[in-house]
Write a protein that holds these residues in place. Structure first.
Motif, PDB file in Angstrom:
ATOM      1  N   UNK A   1       1.005  -1.028   0.001  1.00 13.64           N
ATOM      2  CA  UNK A   1      -0.178  -0.013   0.050  1.00 13.64           C
ATOM      3  C   UNK A   1       0.821   1.295  -0.011  1.00 13.64           C
ATOM      4  N   UNK A   2       2.096   0.974  -0.097  1.00 17.88           N
ATOM      5  CA  UNK A   2       3.197   2.321  -0.008  1.00 17.88           C
ATOM      6  C   UNK A   2       3.500   2.554  -1.596  1.00 17.88           C
ATOM      7  N   UNK A   3       3.464   3.751  -1.890  1.00 16.91           N
ATOM      8  CA  UNK A   3       3.918   4.328  -3.245  1.00 16.91           C
ATOM      9  C   UNK A   3       5.538   4.122  -3.133  1.00 16.91           C
ATOM     10  N   UNK A   4       6.049   3.423  -4.068  1.00 14.50           N
ATOM     11  CA  UNK A   4       7.479   3.448  -4.496  1.00 14.50           C
ATOM     12  C   UNK A   4       7.902   4.586  -5.096  1.00 14.50           C
ATOM     13  N   UNK A   5       7.071   4.732  -6.440  1.00 19.05           N
ATOM     14  CA  UNK A   5       7.446   5.914  -7.110  1.00 19.05           C
ATOM     15  C   UNK A   5       6.202   5.967  -8.207  1.00 19.05           C
TER      16      UNK A   5
ATOM     17  N   UNK B   1     -12.581  14.901 -15.063  1.00 19.76           N
ATOM     18  CA  UNK B   1     -11.730  14.131 -14.306  1.00 19.76           C
ATOM     19  C   UNK B   1     -10.527  14.340 -13.965  1.00 19.76           C
ATOM     20  N   UNK B   2     -10.141  14.073 -12.704  1.00 24.19           N
ATOM     21  CA  UNK B   2      -8.717  14.301 -12.295  1.00 24.19           C
ATOM     22  C   UNK B   2      -7.646  13.712 -12.775  1.00 24.19           C
ATOM     23  N   UNK B   3      -6.519  14.245 -12.634  1.00 17.87           N
ATOM     24  CA  UNK B   3      -5.503  13.492 -13.359  1.00 17.87           C
ATOM     25  C   UNK B   3      -5.134  11.960 -12.867  1.00 17.87           C
ATOM     26  N   UNK B   4      -4.500  10.952 -13.522  1.00 17.07           N
ATOM     27  CA  UNK B   4      -4.593   9.651 -12.908  1.00 17.07           C
ATOM     28  C   UNK B   4      -2.922   9.571 -13.088  1.00 17.07           C
ATOM     29  N   UNK B   5      -2.444   8.337 -12.049  1.00 19.03           N
ATOM     30  CA  UNK B   5      -0.975   8.360 -12.198  1.00 19.03           C
ATOM     31  C   UNK B   5      -0.686   6.937 -12.132  1.00 19.03           C
ATOM     32  N   UNK B   6       0.313   6.485 -12.950  1.00 19.38           N
ATOM     33  CA  UNK B   6       0.873   4.948 -12.960  1.00 19.38           C
ATOM     34  C   UNK B   6       1.525   4.909 -11.668  1.00 19.38           C
ATOM     35  N   UNK B   7       1.216   4.009 -10.552  1.00 16.53           N
ATOM     36  CA  UNK B   7       2.024   3.998  -9.265  1.00 16.53           C
ATOM     37  C   UNK B   7       2.640   2.432  -9.225  1.00 16.53           C
ATOM     38  N   UNK B   8       4.001   2.497  -9.108  1.00 14.69           N
ATOM     39  CA  UNK B   8       4.858   1.199  -8.708  1.00 14.69           C
ATOM     40  C   UNK B   8       4.731   1.286  -7.304  1.00 14.69           C
ATOM     41  N   UNK B   9       4.173   0.081  -6.767  1.00 18.69           N
ATOM     42  CA  UNK B   9       3.891  -0.048  -5.458  1.00 18.69           C
ATOM     43  C   UNK B   9       5.227  -0.723  -4.878  1.00 18.69           C
ATOM     44  N   UNK B  10       5.617  -0.453  -3.512  1.00 19.46           N
ATOM     45  CA  UNK B  10       6.841  -1.034  -2.743  1.00 19.46           C
ATOM     46  C   UNK B  10       6.574  -2.488  -2.844  1.00 19.46           C
TER      47      UNK B  10
ATOM     48  N   UNK C   1       2.115  -2.469 -11.406  1.00 17.09           N
ATOM     49  CA  UNK C   1       1.845  -1.186 -11.032  1.00 17.09           C
ATOM     50  C   UNK C   1       0.272  -0.851 -11.623  1.00 17.09           C
ATOM     51  N   UNK C   2      -0.324  -0.045 -11.085  1.00 12.40           N
ATOM     52  CA  UNK C   2      -1.886   0.313 -11.428  1.00 12.40           C
ATOM     53  C   UNK C   2      -2.121   1.921 -11.597  1.00 12.40           C
ATOM     54  N   UNK C   3      -2.892   2.071 -12.278  1.00  9.92           N
ATOM     55  CA  UNK C   3      -3.515   3.573 -12.341  1.00  9.92           C
ATOM     56  C   UNK C   3      -4.202   4.132 -11.223  1.00  9.92           C
TER      57      UNK C   3
ATOM     58  N   UNK D   1      -4.343   9.207  -4.197  1.00 10.91           N
ATOM     59  CA  UNK D   1      -2.984   9.627  -3.651  1.00 10.91           C
ATOM     60  C   UNK D   1      -2.625  10.827  -2.855  1.00 10.91           C
ATOM     61  N   UNK D   2      -3.779  11.312  -2.179  1.00 12.08           N
ATOM     62  CA  UNK D   2      -3.664  12.455  -1.520  1.00 12.08           C
ATOM     63  C   UNK D   2      -2.669  12.742  -0.453  1.00 12.08           C
ATOM     64  N   UNK D   3      -2.400  11.474   0.052  1.00 10.03           N
ATOM     65  CA  UNK D   3      -1.295  11.537   1.099  1.00 10.03           C
ATOM     66  C   UNK D   3       0.335  11.183   0.429  1.00 10.03           C
ATOM     67  N   UNK D   4       0.467  11.371  -0.712  1.00  6.96           N
ATOM     68  CA  UNK D   4       1.553  10.889  -1.670  1.00  6.96           C
ATOM     69  C   UNK D   4       1.822  11.932  -2.460  1.00  6.96           C
TER      70      UNK D   4
END
Length: 158
Positions: A32-36, A47-56, A63-65, A71-74
């Motif tokens: 559940x932690x964003x690595x990058x 629609x708000x922007x979306x980010x491809x997330x690599x999870x720790x 990786x997921x969109x 991602x408010x806390x990231x």
């Protein structure tokens, strides 16, 4: 808040039976932690922007969109991604490009192979490839050295 995943044997005949994990495996909270952040899809149609997330602790294939709301806390990870994606100012790029290579008139062909470990030298076709790479570099050409496996591309480029 540890979840537990339990795997069991899948029934089947002989080789078709697939063994899974039978012991309990604790849920890894690193998932559940964003690595990058890898990429961004800009906002469109309200629609708000979306980010491809690599999870720790997960591979890049997992990786997921994710929405920016997820991602408010990231916000620091998003800021790092956007800073990394920024090109330097045009003047800095121009100065860097001018100062990185000597003039093309200073190119001179290498006529004999350098001697490497244990007295090894380049074969004639490798020496030709090395000269081509150098000539291209002096002439500010982007090139790729491609050949069959085992013909010494690595030693030519190093």
């Amino acid at each position: 808040r540890s979840q537990v995943a339990v795997w069991a044997l899948t029934e089947g005949d002989g080789d078709e039976a697939r063994a899974g994990r039978t012991e309990e495996e604790p849920y890894n909270p690193d998932f559940e932690i964003v690595e990058r952040i890898i990429a961004e899809l800009p906002s469109a149609d309200d629609l708000p922007p979306r980010f491809m997330v690599k999870w720790r602790s997960l591979p890049y294939a997992s990786a997921t969109w994710e929405s920016c709301r997820t991602l408010l806390s990231y916000q620091q990870a998003i800021a790092r991604f956007r800073a990394f994606e920024q090109l330097p100012p045009a003047i800095e790029r121009k100065v860097a490009a001018q100062n990185t290579r000597p003039p093309k008139t200073s190119f001179s062909k290498i006529t004999s192979s350098p001697v490497y470990k244990a007295g090894h030298t380049l074969r004639p076709y490798q020496l030709e490839g090395l000269n081509w790479l150098l000539f291209s570099w002096y002439n500010r050409r982007s090139v790729m050295l491609a050949d069959e496996m085992g013909l010494g591309k690595t030693v030519q480029s190093v």
